[in-house]
Design a protein around this motif. Structure first.
Motif, short mmCIF file in Angstrom:
data_model
loop_
_atom_site.label_atom_id
_atom_site.label_comp_id
_atom_site.label_asym_id
_atom_site.label_seq_id
_atom_site.Cartn_x
_atom_site.Cartn_y
_atom_site.Cartn_z
N GLU A 99 0.83 -1.00 -0.23
CA GLU A 99 0.16 -0.11 -0.11
C GLU A 99 0.84 1.19 -0.07
O GLU A 99 1.51 1.56 0.93
CB GLU A 99 -0.95 -0.05 0.98
CG GLU A 99 -1.97 0.97 0.97
CD GLU A 99 -3.11 0.83 2.14
OE1 GLU A 99 -3.22 -0.14 2.54
OE2 GLU A 99 -3.48 1.87 2.58
N GLN A 212 -4.12 11.17 -8.06
CA GLN A 212 -5.51 10.62 -7.70
C GLN A 212 -6.50 10.57 -8.75
O GLN A 212 -7.25 10.00 -9.00
CB GLN A 212 -5.80 11.02 -6.20
CG GLN A 212 -5.05 10.67 -5.05
CD GLN A 212 -5.41 10.80 -3.66
OE1 GLN A 212 -6.45 11.26 -3.64
NE2 GLN A 212 -4.47 11.18 -2.70
N LEU A 284 -19.84 9.24 -5.89
CA LEU A 284 -18.35 9.61 -5.72
C LEU A 284 -18.21 10.94 -5.29
O LEU A 284 -17.38 11.18 -4.56
CB LEU A 284 -17.54 8.97 -6.85
CG LEU A 284 -17.60 7.47 -7.21
CD1 LEU A 284 -16.76 7.61 -8.66
CD2 LEU A 284 -16.64 7.01 -6.03
N GLN A 287 -17.67 12.07 -1.66
CA GLN A 287 -16.49 11.55 -1.03
C GLN A 287 -15.43 12.31 -1.35
O GLN A 287 -15.12 12.99 -2.40
CB GLN A 287 -16.16 10.15 -1.30
CG GLN A 287 -17.26 9.20 -1.42
CD GLN A 287 -17.85 8.82 -0.06
OE1 GLN A 287 -16.99 8.82 0.82
NE2 GLN A 287 -19.02 8.37 -0.16
N GLU A 288 -14.29 12.22 -0.47
CA GLU A 288 -13.19 12.87 -0.56
C GLU A 288 -12.26 12.28 -1.81
O GLU A 288 -12.63 10.85 -2.06
CB GLU A 288 -12.36 12.94 0.77
CG GLU A 288 -12.92 13.66 1.66
CD GLU A 288 -11.49 14.23 2.49
OE1 GLU A 288 -11.83 15.15 3.29
OE2 GLU A 288 -10.27 14.37 2.11
N SER A 290 -9.41 10.83 -2.23
CA SER A 290 -8.69 9.42 -1.88
C SER A 290 -9.54 8.36 -1.70
O SER A 290 -9.57 7.42 -1.89
CB SER A 290 -7.61 9.77 -0.64
OG SER A 290 -8.50 10.26 0.24
N GLN A 291 -10.93 8.75 -0.88
CA GLN A 291 -11.70 7.92 -0.72
C GLN A 291 -12.52 7.22 -2.03
O GLN A 291 -12.99 6.27 -2.17
CB GLN A 291 -13.05 8.34 0.20
CG GLN A 291 -12.31 8.54 1.71
CD GLN A 291 -13.34 9.20 2.42
OE1 GLN A 291 -14.07 10.09 2.15
NE2 GLN A 291 -13.69 8.66 3.74
N GLN A 292 -12.84 8.18 -3.08
CA GLN A 292 -13.14 7.83 -4.24
C GLN A 292 -12.24 6.81 -4.88
O GLN A 292 -12.58 5.81 -5.52
CB GLN A 292 -13.50 9.31 -5.19
CG GLN A 292 -14.12 10.06 -4.71
CD GLN A 292 -14.07 11.36 -5.67
OE1 GLN A 292 -13.85 11.41 -6.88
NE2 GLN A 292 -14.80 12.63 -5.18
N GLY A 294 -10.29 4.90 -3.52
CA GLY A 294 -10.37 3.69 -2.69
C GLY A 294 -11.60 3.04 -2.92
O GLY A 294 -11.61 1.71 -3.10
N LEU A 295 -12.75 3.52 -3.02
CA LEU A 295 -13.97 2.97 -3.30
C LEU A 295 -13.86 2.18 -5.03
O LEU A 295 -14.26 1.00 -5.10
CB LEU A 295 -15.18 3.79 -3.62
CG LEU A 295 -15.54 4.41 -2.15
CD1 LEU A 295 -16.58 5.41 -2.39
CD2 LEU A 295 -16.21 3.23 -1.38
#
Lengths: 858, 374
Positions: A99, A212, A284, A287-288, A290-292, A294-295
């Motif tokens: 990671e 990102q 999406l 979300q932030e 980085s979360q986007q 991640g999802l």
């Protein structure tokens, strides 16, 4: 075994070898030229060189608009990833399925990660897939600078060595990396120092955000491609289907079943929404970033596990395309310090690129409506580009081009490089920028460099074509005069209450009058030069506001400062003001030209007039009427009833014909016609013939005629000189011919001209004249007419407009003017004439020094 | 003294053998060295290749020095050892790119059993068909077929499709040279055609992608040319742009700018074509062809079946590699990873090439009288 079989073998191989040689002959000799062309073409680096758009300047040399070269900073992640330690570390960790933190963290912990990577064993490397291993080899060799042939051999031996670590194989790698790291840290600091004041983030944080966003795009596109593969559509077919929400949902259900995913099909549908650039779906977006990522990453992993046949190779492919071809704009108009730095040491900053662009600057804030603005083209402007480009790409794909195709190919290439408007190029959308686009626009240049040159080493510049800059457009506008006009307007408005008390004590200042926001149009024509040195409008509109709030300003409609009140009544439709009594001199001229005895004829004015048999009443401004009044006094005192009766007796034809020939109802000839949209309305002759009320009202400048201050200034120019001014604003740059054909303009006989001039002088200099209280200096010899035009909005009356139009000096007319003050509720002699006075007091030394007076004396 | 030298047994053997292949082989090796120099980073002397070249010469010498009788006597032993190595590689072989092809030896030295298997296969099939000439039926070739395709299968599952495919023409050649009647032989020719559709079902996706890319090579989009079609596209660019005379040694843009992938290995021929043009590339092909055909010609001069089969087999080995490798780079066949012996970078390939030459010289120099050239 006999030799015959061996000979068969020989013949067989001879034939095969002959076939190979034949194929070689085909590629190298028959198709050799085409392959050489393709090989060169694949090494060609082509850059277009922007042209400088022509300047827009005033006659005094003030620059309204000009191009400056600027540099934008672009970023390509692929190069950063391949050549910068932070990018290399991030990519290496990703390949090892570790990671990876963001690139800024990779940089911060670079030494630590380098040590970790140096502990990699060849055994660990072998566990990777072929492509991943090759990629990791590339990054490791890049990071630790193992590029020479000798080091490559040692590296390859290490790969075969088993459990020996990379650090053991290359003991100096750590130290080399530390040195390299220091090198890049210094460079990052250098850039941040220059760019830092514009940013609130570090360079690497910005890069991480971009990374990102790119990753988001990669994942979304990969998902779509996997879906296409699963459903056996082409990618574009599937994207077409996904645009419709119903079709998207049904597709998602199908995929959800096939892939046996967890969760809801609706979620999958949301993730599949076709994207433009990297705009995510609503789900999406909440979300932030980085979360986007991640999802989507998690969803992709699910799909990979469930359907490896649908996902094989897709992610890497998308990464390649997105990272390589998606160049991101980082910063516009960067400091020259940074330009210098990158130009000299570009290799030290992998991923960052300069792009030379032209920027349109507007140093002068004034008259943005006239100068106009530029903008990137809309899709509708790019039709030519798209059509030509499609055909060009079609020809470029052809391996064999006959002579005709080759000629067309070269021609299209030249046009696309040099002439055709491109998506990244601005063009005028309003004002002079738009009307004189063909004059201002230049021709792009281009340069072509052959990578590796002819000897495979030194790049070779093949072609260079210098750009042709656009031609300048010179306007007749004098900025100084506009500034004087604006100050004059502001001052007169501010002093209105005081002035009314002083000069018009019996008149109440209308309640709605607002001295702080004057709405005035002021046009000035130089009759000697036939130019327009001054066009002022208030409220003022600054350039920044014009560009920033253009769309909102359009929405304001009547109230919008986009209207140039000196030029047009309305930006959208015919709502130019009535000229009011300033129109009367035209009627007088028409009457005299028909029957000069009308000069001495008097009509009775009793304050009211029954206009027709149905009992319609028309009023005069004088409550008790002017009694018997001749034309001279009717002009001086602005008697409405006189002109009603005169029009009635004259008939519509002379008034209409004269008005028509003087440009009423047509464009002025002003070279930026869009700004005059809606101006210059004139009712048709038939209506005037059939409607006497309308005829009478038209005779006093109401109802049947609408005009702008510039239009009225032109009329008075004609009254002054018997020649209709062209009112040119553009002096140089082609296309300055007026729209109105002035050849058919009737000549006003000298005698009539003098008579009208005398009457209009009386307006200003004789007691009882409607502008008498303005107290113009006699030396100025102002010939002018006041006017008040009725205004209604949706049937309900609004405060009237105040007019003052005319020319000066009477004996040798030099300038004609038109001033209109909107919705003041006052008449022209209470405000508009004072504006002229204030203006001339400041501007006369420049306009006509011989008319300068020291004191305000009659 | 000179006479004494020439009377020495080894020298006499050499004189009796197909020694004219030596200068041809040396010319090819020299060309290969020049190429490896040209493709090296910054035109540095390819010291690694020189070491492998030395190994090639050493193996050639060893192969020649060992007498033909020894080779013939121990053929099946060699074959068995190689099969064992192929089985061993599945267990102890080094995994690289998800394939196991190499076995580590000592001091970083490694061997690729599949390369050794090619030579062992030549020897084994030569011995078999020498002992069982003129197979008349399909049944008669079942044993050699097993002998051939079992190792081929072991190579295939490494996986190494390119190398395993080489066994097919090798077997077909031996069966033909052994004298199978055409009426039977034609079924062998047709068999691959029948099996091809079934093969499509078992090959992997990336292999299917290679076939489709090759099939549509003239219709690839720019994105495809930059991705799956990259190797083939740049190979053809390099070849085609060479023109008649080429760019000159070390000057080819595709080579110098690093745009041609694997140019030290599987795509070495395009470098020849780019840098020496049609003249140079054709000369190279003719040189290589002469080398292979000379071996086959010498096979026709011998009475001993084993000698004929070994010489022809070695000739076919080199020529089939050339045809496949060059064909791939010219877009004639789908891309497959097969090196060009004596030219491509690779230790095992160089050693086996040397050993093959040495063995050919050895068996060609045995005491069996040469047939007349009539």
């Amino acid at each position: 075994m006999n030799n015959k079989r061996i000979w068969h073998l020989v013949i067989g191989f001879l034939l095969l070898a002959g076939f190979m040689i034949g194929r070689l002959f085909q590629l190298q000799i028959i198709e050799g030229d085409e392959w050489q062309r393709e090989a060169r073409s694949s090494r060609l680096d082509q850059d277009t060189i922007p042209f400088k758009r022509g300047r827009i300047t005033s006659v005094n040399g003030d620059v309204f608009a000009e191009d400056d070269f600027a540099y934008d900073l672009y970023f390509r992640y692929r190069d950063f990833r391949r050549m910068h330690p932070a990018g290399q570390i991030h990519a290496a960790l990703t390949l090892l399925d570790v990671e990876a933190p963001g690139v800024e963290q990779c940089m911060a912990d670079a030494q630590y990660w380098a040590e970790q990577l140096l502990q990699l064993s060849a055994e660990r490397m072998e566990k990777l897939s072929g492509r991943a291993r090759n990629d990791l080899n590339y990054y490791l060799r890049g990071m630790f600078d193992l590029k020479s042939t000798e080091q490559r051999d040692i590296y390859l031996n290490w790969l075969d060595s088993g459990d020996r670590s990379l650090g053991q194989q290359f003991p100096v790698a750590a130290a080399q990396f530390a040195e390299q790291l220091k090198f890049f840290e210094i460079r990052i600091t250098a850039i941040e120092r220059i760019l830092g004041s514009h940013w609130h983030q570090t360079l690497l944080t910005k890069i991480e955000q971009r990374r990102q966003k790119l990753q988001l795009m990669v994942l979304q596109r990969s998902l779509q491609d996997a879906a296409a593969r699963s459903l056996q559509y082409s990618s574009s077919e599937l994207r077409g289907k996904l645009r419709d929400s119903e079709s998207r949902l049904s597709t998602a259900h199908l995929l959800h079943q096939q892939w046996k995913l967890d969760g809801r099909a609706e979620y999958l549908a949301a993730m599949l929404i076709p994207i433009d650039d990297n705009a995510p779906s609503e789900e999406l977006r909440q979300q932030e970033l980085s979360q986007q990522v991640g999802l989507l990453s998690a969803l992709w992993k699910q799909v990979e596990l469930a359907a490896p046949q649908d996902t094989a190779g897709i992610l890497r492919d998308q990464e390649y395309r997105v990272h390589r071809f998606r160049v991101i704009s980082f910063s516009k108009d960067i400091d020259y310090q940074l330009v210098d730095l990158l130009a000299q040491q570009g290799d030290d900053y992998p991923g960052l690129y300069l792009q030379k662009v032209t920027r349109r600057n507007y140093p002068v804030e004034l008259i943005p409506q006239i100068v106009g603005t530029v903008r990137l083209p809309q899709e509708s402007n790019l039709v030519e580009y798209r059509v030509l480009n499609d055909r060009f790409r079609q020809l470029r794909k052809m391996f064999y081009r006959n002579a005709e195709d080759e000629a067309e190919y070269r021609q299209l290439r030249h046009r696309l490089w040099s002439a055709t408007l491109r998506p990244d190029e601005t063009s005028g959308i309003s004002g002079v920028e738009d009307a004189f686009e063909q004059v201002l626009r230049g021709v792009r240049g281009y340069s072509q460099v052959l990578e590796g040159g002819e000897d495979g080493k030194v790049p070779l510049e093949l072609r260079y074509s210098a750009p042709l800059n656009g031609h300048d457009v010179v306007l007749s506008i004098d900025i100084g005069l506009i500034e004087v006009a604006e100050k004059s307007i502001a001052k007169v408005y501010a002093n209105t209450r005081q002035r009314m008390r002083q000069y018009f004590p019996s008149t109440d200042l209308p309640a709605k009058f607002d001295p702080t926001t004057p709405k005035v149009g002021f046009a000035l024509i130089d009759l000697k030069k036939d130019q327009v040195p001054m066009l002022a409008t208030t409220p003022l509109l600054g350039r920044q506001q014009y560009r920033r709030d253009y769309q909102e300003l359009v929405e304001l409609k009547n109230a919008s400062p986009l209207r140039h009140r000196a030029l047009a009544g309305n930006f959208w439709s015919q709502e130019t003001p009535y000229p009011g009594s300033t129109f009367k001199p035209l009627v007088a001229a028409a009457a005299l030209m028909k029957d000069d005895s009308l000069w001495n004829k008097s009509y009775r004015c009793e304050g009211v007039f029954q206009a027709n048999v149905s009992g319609s009443i028309l009023n005069c401004d004088s409550r008790y009427g002017h009694q018997d009044i001749t034309m001279r006094d009717a002009l001086k005192k602005s008697c409405n009833i006189y002109f009603y009766k005169l029009a009635r007796d004259l008939g519509p034809a002379p008034i209409y014909e004269l008005a028509k020939s003087l440009g009423f109802g047509s464009a002025t000839g002003f070279e930026v016609p869009a700004l005059e949209k809606g101006a210059n309305y004139l009712v048709d002759l038939e209506t005037l013939s059939n409607n006497q009320m309308k005829l009478m009202r038209t005779a006093i400048g109401q109802v049947g005629v609408q005009a702008s201050p510039l239009q009225m200034a032109r009329l008075y120019g004609w009254l002054a000189t018997s020649a209709l001014p062209s009112a040119r604003i553009v002096l140089e740059g082609s296309g300055a011919s007026p729209a109105v054909d002035t050849r058919g303009v009737p000549v006003l006989a000298d005698r009539y001209r003098k008579q009208i001039s005398e009457a209009l002088s009386a307006v200003n200099y004789e007691l009882g004249g409607t502008a008498y209280k303005t107290e113009f200096p006699i030396k100025w010899q102002i010939v002018g007419k006041t006017g008040t035009s009725q205004v209604s909005l949706g049937g309900s009356p609004q405060p009237t407009h105040a007019w003052f139009t005319g020319y000066f000096p009477a004996d040798n007319p030099q300038y004609a003017f038109g001033i209109m003050c909107e919705n003041t509720g006052l008449h022209g002699g209470q405000i508009a004439s004072f504006i002229l006075k204030e203006f001339l007091q400041q501007a006369m030394p420049q306009l006509s020094p011989e008319l300068v007076v020291q004191v305000d004396a009659r | 003294m000179l006479a004494k030298f020439f009377r020495r047994p080894l020298v006499q053997r050499l004189r009796r053998s197909c020694w004219p292949i030596i200068p041809l082989a040396m010319a090819i090796l020299y060309w290969g060295t020049q190429l490896q120099w040209s493709v090296s980073y910054d035109l540095q002397m390819p010291s690694g290749h020189l070491i492998r070249l030395s190994a090639c010469v050493l193996f050639a010498v060893v192969g020649f020095v060992v007498s033909s009788r020894v080779w013939r006597r121990h053929t099946y032993l060699i074959y068995a050892i190689c099969v064992l190595l192929l089985i061993l590689v599945m267990f102890i072989g080094r995994e690289t790119n998800h394939s196991r092809r190499w076995i580590d030896m000592f001091a970083g030295f490694k061997i690729q059993p599949s390369e050794f298997m090619k030579l062992a296969m030549i020897l084994a099939l030569s011995k078999w068909f020498a002992d069982h000439p003129r197979p008349q039926t399909i049944r008669a070739i079942i044993k050699p077929a097993i002998m051939c395709f079992v190792p081929a299968f072991l190579v295939l599952i490494e996986p190494d499709l390119g190398t395993s495919l080489v066994f097919v023409p090798l077997f077909m050649t031996f069966v033909w040279m052994a004298g199978m009647p055409w009426k039977k032989y034609r079924w062998l020719v047709l068999l691959p055609l029948f099996l091809a559709p079934a093969a499509w079902l078992v090959i992997q996706d990336y292999q299917k992608e290679r076939v489709m890319t090759w099939w549509h090579q003239n219709e690839l989009s720019p994105e495809e040319l930059a991705a799956e079609g990259y190797h083939l596209w740049h190979s053809k660019l390099a070849v085609g742009s060479g023109g008649m005379q080429g760019y000159g040694w070390g000057q080819g843009p595709e080579n110098r700018l690093g745009r041609l992938p694997e140019r030290h290995n599987d795509f070495v021929f395009p470098v020849i074509a780019e840098e020496s043009g049609f003249i140079g590339a054709t000369s190279f092909l003719l040189l290589y062809l002469s080398f292979g055909l000379l071996l086959i010609y010498y096979a026709s001069l011998h009475r001993c079946r084993f000698t004929r089969l070994v010489l022809a087999g070695v000739g076919v080995h080199f020529l089939s590699h050339m045809i496949i490798n060059v064909g791939v780079t010219l877009g004639v066949w789908p891309t497959t990873g097969l090196p060009l012996p004596m030219i491509s970078f690779g230790g095992s390939s160089m050693m086996i090439s040397g050993a093959a030459i040495g063995i050919a010289l050895s068996v060609g120099g045995n005491r069996a009288p040469l047939l007349s050239s009539r």
